[in-house]
Design a protein around this motif. Structure first.
Motif, PDB file in Angstrom:
ATOM      1  N   TYR A  12       0.834  -1.205   0.000  1.00 30.53           N
ATOM      2  CA  TYR A  12       0.000   0.000   0.000  1.00 30.53           C
ATOM      3  C   TYR A  12       0.869   1.257   0.000  1.00 30.53           C
ATOM      4  CZ  TYR A  12      -3.405   3.515   1.292  1.00 30.53           C
ATOM      5  OH  TYR A  12      -4.184   4.650   1.304  1.00 30.53           O
ATOM      6  N   GLY A  13       1.938   1.248   0.797  1.00 27.26           N
ATOM      7  CA  GLY A  13       2.818   2.411   0.844  1.00 27.26           C
ATOM      8  C   GLY A  13       3.473   2.680  -0.498  1.00 27.26           C
ATOM      9  N   ALA A  14       3.937   1.619  -1.160  1.00 24.24           N
ATOM     10  CA  ALA A  14       4.568   1.798  -2.471  1.00 24.24           C
ATOM     11  C   ALA A  14       3.570   2.331  -3.490  1.00 24.24           C
ATOM     12  CB  ALA A  14       5.155   0.468  -2.945  1.00 24.24           C
ATOM     13  N   TRP A  15       2.343   1.781  -3.466  1.00 24.10           N
ATOM     14  CA  TRP A  15       1.323   2.279  -4.392  1.00 24.10           C
ATOM     15  C   TRP A  15       1.004   3.750  -4.117  1.00 24.10           C
ATOM     16  CZ3 TRP A  15      -3.541   4.167  -3.151  1.00 24.10           C
ATOM     17  CH2 TRP A  15      -4.386   4.438  -4.243  1.00 24.10           C
ATOM     18  N   ALA A  16       0.781   4.076  -2.842  1.00 23.06           N
ATOM     19  CA  ALA A  16       0.422   5.451  -2.485  1.00 23.06           C
ATOM     20  C   ALA A  16       1.570   6.408  -2.793  1.00 23.06           C
ATOM     21  CB  ALA A  16       0.057   5.520  -1.001  1.00 23.06           C
ATOM     22  N   GLY A  17       2.815   5.976  -2.511  1.00 24.51           N
ATOM     23  CA  GLY A  17       3.955   6.833  -2.805  1.00 24.51           C
ATOM     24  C   GLY A  17       4.096   7.104  -4.288  1.00 24.51           C
ATOM     25  N   GLY A  18       3.897   6.081  -5.114  1.00 25.02           N
ATOM     26  CA  GLY A  18       3.966   6.286  -6.549  1.00 25.02           C
ATOM     27  C   GLY A  18       2.850   7.178  -7.065  1.00 25.02           C
ATOM     28  N   TRP A  19       1.660   6.989  -6.521  1.00 24.22           N
ATOM     29  CA  TRP A  19       0.519   7.811  -6.939  1.00 24.22           C
ATOM     30  C   TRP A  19       0.755   9.273  -6.595  1.00 24.22           C
ATOM     31  CZ3 TRP A  19      -3.193  10.815  -4.447  1.00 24.22           C
ATOM     32  CH2 TRP A  19      -4.347  11.111  -5.186  1.00 24.22           C
ATOM     33  N   LEU A  37      -1.619  -2.583  14.362  1.00 23.01           N
ATOM     34  CA  LEU A  37      -1.220  -1.413  15.140  1.00 23.01           C
ATOM     35  C   LEU A  37       0.294  -1.262  15.195  1.00 23.01           C
ATOM     36  CD1 LEU A  37      -3.697  -1.716  18.168  1.00 23.01           C
ATOM     37  CD2 LEU A  37      -3.771  -0.021  16.330  1.00 23.01           C
ATOM     38  N   ALA A  38       0.993  -2.385  15.158  1.00 21.27           N
ATOM     39  CA  ALA A  38       2.446  -2.347  15.303  1.00 21.27           C
ATOM     40  C   ALA A  38       3.174  -1.908  14.041  1.00 21.27           C
ATOM     41  CB  ALA A  38       2.959  -3.719  15.740  1.00 21.27           C
ATOM     42  N   VAL A  39       2.694  -2.298  12.873  1.00 16.42           N
ATOM     43  CA  VAL A  39       3.523  -2.109  11.673  1.00 16.42           C
ATOM     44  C   VAL A  39       2.895  -1.321  10.540  1.00 16.42           C
ATOM     45  CG1 VAL A  39       4.803  -4.244  12.117  1.00 16.42           C
ATOM     46  CG2 VAL A  39       2.821  -4.312  10.631  1.00 16.42           C
ATOM     47  N   VAL A  40       1.583  -1.295  10.427  1.00 11.87           N
ATOM     48  CA  VAL A  40       0.986  -0.820   9.175  1.00 11.87           C
ATOM     49  C   VAL A  40       1.320   0.638   8.880  1.00 11.87           C
ATOM     50  CG1 VAL A  40      -1.193  -0.264   8.052  1.00 11.87           C
ATOM     51  CG2 VAL A  40      -0.848  -2.527   9.033  1.00 11.87           C
ATOM     52  N   VAL A  41       1.071   1.547   9.814  1.00 10.49           N
ATOM     53  CA  VAL A  41       1.255   2.972   9.513  1.00 10.49           C
ATOM     54  C   VAL A  41       2.717   3.337   9.275  1.00 10.49           C
ATOM     55  CG1 VAL A  41       0.963   5.321  10.383  1.00 10.49           C
ATOM     56  CG2 VAL A  41      -0.878   3.646  10.663  1.00 10.49           C
ATOM     57  N   PRO A  42       3.638   3.039  10.206  1.00 16.12           N
ATOM     58  CA  PRO A  42       5.024   3.416   9.926  1.00 16.12           C
ATOM     59  C   PRO A  42       5.619   2.703   8.718  1.00 16.12           C
ATOM     60  CG  PRO A  42       4.902   2.059  11.918  1.00 16.12           C
ATOM     61  CD  PRO A  42       3.496   2.431  11.545  1.00 16.12           C
ATOM     62  N   ALA A  43       5.278   1.419   8.515  1.00 12.83           N
ATOM     63  CA  ALA A  43       5.821   0.690   7.371  1.00 12.83           C
ATOM     64  C   ALA A  43       5.291   1.248   6.055  1.00 12.83           C
ATOM     65  CB  ALA A  43       5.494  -0.798   7.484  1.00 12.83           C
ATOM     66  N   ALA A  44       4.025   1.643   6.023  1.00 15.45           N
ATOM     67  CA  ALA A  44       3.460   2.220   4.802  1.00 15.45           C
ATOM     68  C   ALA A  44       4.118   3.558   4.474  1.00 15.45           C
ATOM     69  CB  ALA A  44       1.948   2.387   4.962  1.00 15.45           C
ATOM     70  N   LEU A  45       4.320   4.395   5.496  1.00 11.66           N
ATOM     71  CA  LEU A  45       4.979   5.687   5.264  1.00 11.66           C
ATOM     72  C   LEU A  45       6.397   5.489   4.748  1.00 11.66           C
ATOM     73  CD1 LEU A  45       3.705   7.522   8.457  1.00 11.66           C
ATOM     74  CD2 LEU A  45       3.260   8.248   6.097  1.00 11.66           C
ATOM     75  N   LEU A  46       7.126   4.561   5.330  1.00 12.49           N
ATOM     76  CA  LEU A  46       8.497   4.306   4.887  1.00 12.49           C
ATOM     77  C   LEU A  46       8.537   3.710   3.485  1.00 12.49           C
ATOM     78  CD1 LEU A  46       9.852   2.878   8.249  1.00 12.49           C
ATOM     79  CD2 LEU A  46      10.680   4.953   7.118  1.00 12.49           C
ATOM     80  N   SER A  47       7.566   2.868   3.168  1.00 13.73           N
ATOM     81  CA  SER A  47       7.542   2.227   1.846  1.00 13.73           C
ATOM     82  C   SER A  47       7.160   3.206   0.740  1.00 13.73           C
ATOM     83  CB  SER A  47       6.568   1.049   1.861  1.00 13.73           C
ATOM     84  OG  SER A  47       6.969   0.083   2.798  1.00 13.73           O
ATOM     85  N   ALA A  48       6.571   4.333   1.105  1.00  9.46           N
ATOM     86  CA  ALA A  48       6.224   5.346   0.100  1.00  9.46           C
ATOM     87  C   ALA A  48       7.451   6.103  -0.386  1.00  9.46           C
ATOM     88  CB  ALA A  48       5.209   6.323   0.693  1.00  9.46           C
ATOM     89  N   ILE A  49       8.555   6.011   0.350  1.00  6.25           N
ATOM     90  CA  ILE A  49       9.736   6.802   0.004  1.00  6.25           C
ATOM     91  C   ILE A  49      10.410   6.305  -1.270  1.00  6.25           C
ATOM     92  CG2 ILE A  49      12.075   7.357   0.786  1.00  6.25           C
ATOM     93  CD1 ILE A  49      10.901   7.551   3.627  1.00  6.25           C
ATOM     94  N   SER A  50      10.540   4.991  -1.437  1.00  2.00           N
ATOM     95  CA  SER A  50      11.258   4.455  -2.604  1.00  2.00           C
ATOM     96  C   SER A  50      10.661   4.899  -3.936  1.00  2.00           C
ATOM     97  CB  SER A  50      11.328   2.933  -2.528  1.00  2.00           C
ATOM     98  OG  SER A  50      12.212   2.528  -1.504  1.00  2.00           O
ATOM     99  N   PRO A  51       9.338   4.776  -4.164  1.00  2.00           N
ATOM    100  CA  PRO A  51       8.813   5.242  -5.454  1.00  2.00           C
ATOM    101  C   PRO A  51       8.976   6.743  -5.663  1.00  2.00           C
ATOM    102  CG  PRO A  51       7.024   4.589  -3.982  1.00  2.00           C
ATOM    103  CD  PRO A  51       8.291   4.116  -3.359  1.00  2.00           C
ATOM    104  N   MET A  52       8.961   7.526  -4.576  1.00  2.00           N
ATOM    105  CA  MET A  52       9.202   8.963  -4.721  1.00  2.00           C
ATOM    106  C   MET A  52      10.624   9.228  -5.191  1.00  2.00           C
ATOM    107  SD  MET A  52       7.375  10.490  -1.317  1.00  2.00           S
ATOM    108  CE  MET A  52       5.644  10.179  -0.940  1.00  2.00           C
ATOM    109  N   VAL A  53      11.584   8.515  -4.616  1.00  2.00           N
ATOM    110  CA  VAL A  53      12.979   8.677  -5.025  1.00  2.00           C
ATOM    111  C   VAL A  53      13.170   8.220  -6.458  1.00  2.00           C
ATOM    112  CG1 VAL A  53      15.344   7.915  -4.578  1.00  2.00           C
ATOM    113  CG2 VAL A  53      13.838   8.460  -2.659  1.00  2.00           C
ATOM    114  N   VAL A  54      12.553   7.096  -6.822  1.00  2.00           N
ATOM    115  CA  VAL A  54      12.655   6.610  -8.204  1.00  2.00           C
ATOM    116  C   VAL A  54      12.130   7.653  -9.176  1.00  2.00           C
ATOM    117  CG1 VAL A  54      11.758   4.909  -9.828  1.00  2.00           C
ATOM    118  CG2 VAL A  54      12.578   4.164  -7.596  1.00  2.00           C
ATOM    119  N   LYS A  55      11.004   8.259  -8.849  1.00  2.00           N
ATOM    120  CA  LYS A  55      10.425   9.289  -9.709  1.00  2.00           C
ATOM    121  C   LYS A  55      11.414  10.439  -9.925  1.00  2.00           C
ATOM    122  CE  LYS A  55       7.060  11.782 -11.630  1.00  2.00           C
ATOM    123  NZ  LYS A  55       6.314  11.411 -12.845  1.00  2.00           N
ATOM    124  N   LEU A  56      12.072  10.858  -8.852  1.00  2.00           N
ATOM    125  CA  LEU A  56      13.022  11.964  -8.953  1.00  2.00           C
ATOM    126  C   LEU A  56      14.238  11.599  -9.795  1.00  2.00           C
ATOM    127  CD1 LEU A  56      12.988  13.285  -5.281  1.00  2.00           C
ATOM    128  CD2 LEU A  56      12.190  14.508  -7.301  1.00  2.00           C
TER     129      LEU A  56
END
Length: 506
Positions: free
Chosen positions: A66-73, A123-142
């Motif tokens: 989800y984070g990768a999809w949202a980050g790319g979008w 509760l333990a992983v979803v929010v922080p892991a999704a935010l962190l996973s959004a970073i890679s597609p943003m960097v790729v785009k740049l």
């Protein structure tokens, strides 16, 4: 050509290659740190089973997807440079809040029901892991400034992300968990992410574009609140070892009574003033078996697969002075806790071998033990590799002719696991009996069971008589045709096929 030139000029400026590589490597690694530590955070409340591990992995993968999809979008709609720093800062805040959130929520979700496991994992992983996973597609785009190098850029950054995950997995499993409590790991990760986001925002001179000063103040306050809650959050552990959350609870009704609690369950009971006092029924059953394996008071050579609170080793030391005992215990820090709070004294007559029991058993002297006790658990489950036919063969090889093996097993209706484990032991030993409470053997409730096995006829009458003297609660021992009917057509477990967790949950 002019349109293409304008499009190139409109593209957000690429990051320096070193910075892009660092962001992808670090954000991917942070996700794996979260995934590993999450198992330790939720273990004290829902146990450490295959379902727990599967839930953590599944939720982490869902968050990554989800984070990768949202980050790319988002990267296709806004300048990724304005979103990288906020993503890191928010991930730091979410990580800081994770520890107290799990500690407080875990008190309300105790047990191993699937719903509680999934909710605590989310509760333990979803929010922080999704935010962190959004970073890679943003960097790729740049970094895609030249479409002729798309494959090279994507492949390089993808490889760096994978290397970050591998490094974090090995570093956390081999170093961090052994050196630091979960609280410290989570707090340190939160600080690193938050500070990294602030430094990145300053470096890119985009912090103001990413949010107003008011928003930054709110983020800082949330981070401080998360850090404060982490510091004061309740913890069920006296000691957090590499393998469990351990605590010792005093018995208010018995001055010397102490209960060792590991993760979600009461594991052992020790009376500091009277090592011959046995609180748990299954321990009473095993002690009754040990009492008739040799003349009263005579020393024996005993091998214990699993130490826990060392209740039985200390019982044997008191009941049979001079006995030579070896305990195979995986958790060295637990042994130290036993020494500090449960009166454990080791020496020539009571030796502890720290390490995996299966590996240690292979190195044990052949044909040396009069009595072997199997009492190793990962939470409430016998580790699968200690439940197989191959393990039973190793136990048999470590025993003297006529020696006795007593194995503790926990199972729940419809009792698939205890039937399979009994069938497995029967496949190796010609003489087997099964001890359990009548309600448990009838499949009415979950219970402890003790499998008793030997290559020589068992002293069944003596065991029954001894249990009648020493066991206050109802207990039944099955053998012969009754045991055959109980086991029925249960499958023998092997190293190739031992679905222990599934048998327990079916």
């Amino acid at each position: 050509m002019d349109d293409e030139s304008e499009a190139v000029e409109d593209r957000p400026k690429a990051l320096p290659n070193a910075l892009a590589a660092t962001l992808v490597f670090a954000s991917s690694g942070a996700v794996l740190v979260l995934e590993i530590v999450a198992q330790r955070l939720i273990g004290p409340y829902v146990g450490l089973t295959l379902q727990t591990t599967s839930s953590v992995i599944g939720m982490a993968l869902a968050a990554i997807a989800y984070g990768a999809w949202a980050g790319g979008w988002l990267a296709d709609r806004r300048d990724p440079r304005t979103m990288l720093a906020p993503a890191l800062i928010l991930a730091g805040i979410a990580t800081a809040l994770t520890f107290p959130l799990i500690r407080y929520a875990g008190e309300f979700l105790r047990g191993n029901a699937a719903g509680g496991v999934l909710l605590l994992t989310a509760l333990a992983v979803v929010v922080p892991a999704a935010l962190l996973s959004a970073i890679s597609p943003m960097v790729v785009k740049l970094q895609l400034s030249d479409l002729r190098r798309t494959g090279q850029v994507v492949g390089r950054l993808s490889g760096l992300g994978t290397l970050g995950g591998i490094t974090a997995t090995l570093g956390t499993g081999f170093v961090l968990v052994a050196a630091l409590p979960s609280r410290v790991i989570m707090f340190s990760l939160a600080v690193l992410l938050g500070v990294g986001g602030l430094v990145l925002g300053w470096y890119l001179r985009r912090l103001d574009a990413a949010g107003t000063p008011k928003a930054r103040v709110v983020a800082a306050v949330l981070g401080l609140v998360g850090a404060g809650l982490t510091a004061i959050a309740p913890t069920p552990c006296d000691v957090e070892t590499e393998y469990s959350c351990a605590s010792v609870v005093a018995d208010q009704n018995r001055p010397g009574g102490r209960t060792l609690v590991l993760n979600a369950g009461d594991h052992s009971y020790v009376d500091l003033n009277d090592p011959r006092h046995l609180e748990f029924e299954y321990v009473q059953w095993i002690a009754a078996v040990s009492d008739v394996t040799a003349p009263a008071g005579a020393p024996v050579t005993a091998l214990h697969v699993g130490g826990g609170g060392f209740t039985l080793p200390q019982y044997l030391a008191a009941a049979r002075p001079g006995s030579s005992q070896t305990v195979l215990e995986l958790d060295g820090e637990l042994v130290e806790l036993d020494r500090a709070e449960l009166g454990l004294e080791t020496g020539p007559d009571l030796r502890v071998v720290v390490g995996d029991a299966r590996v240690s058993l292979a190195e044990a002297p052949a044909g040396a033990a009069d009595f072997v006790v199997g009492d190793a658990f990962g939470d409430l489950v016998v580790p699968w590799h200690l439940s197989t036919r191959e393990m039973a063969v190793q136990v048999r090889d470590a025993m003297k002719a006529g020696g006795v093996y007593a194995q503790n097993v926990i199972d729940y209706p419809p009792l698939h696991f205890i039937r399979a484990e009994t069938a497995t032991v029967q496949d190796v030993f010609p003489h087997v009996a099964l001890i359990g409470p009548p309600s448990g053997l009838a499949g009415e409730e979950g219970a402890n069971f003790v499998i008793v096995a030997s290559d020589a006829p068992l002293p069944l009458d003596g065991i029954r008589a001894r249990m009648a003297q020493t066991v206050p609660g109802p207990v039944t021992m099955l053998d012969g045709a009754e045991l055959a009917a109980f086991v029925d057509d249960a499958r023998v477990l092997t190293d190739d096929y031992a679905p222990v967790d599934q048998l327990l949950s079916r």
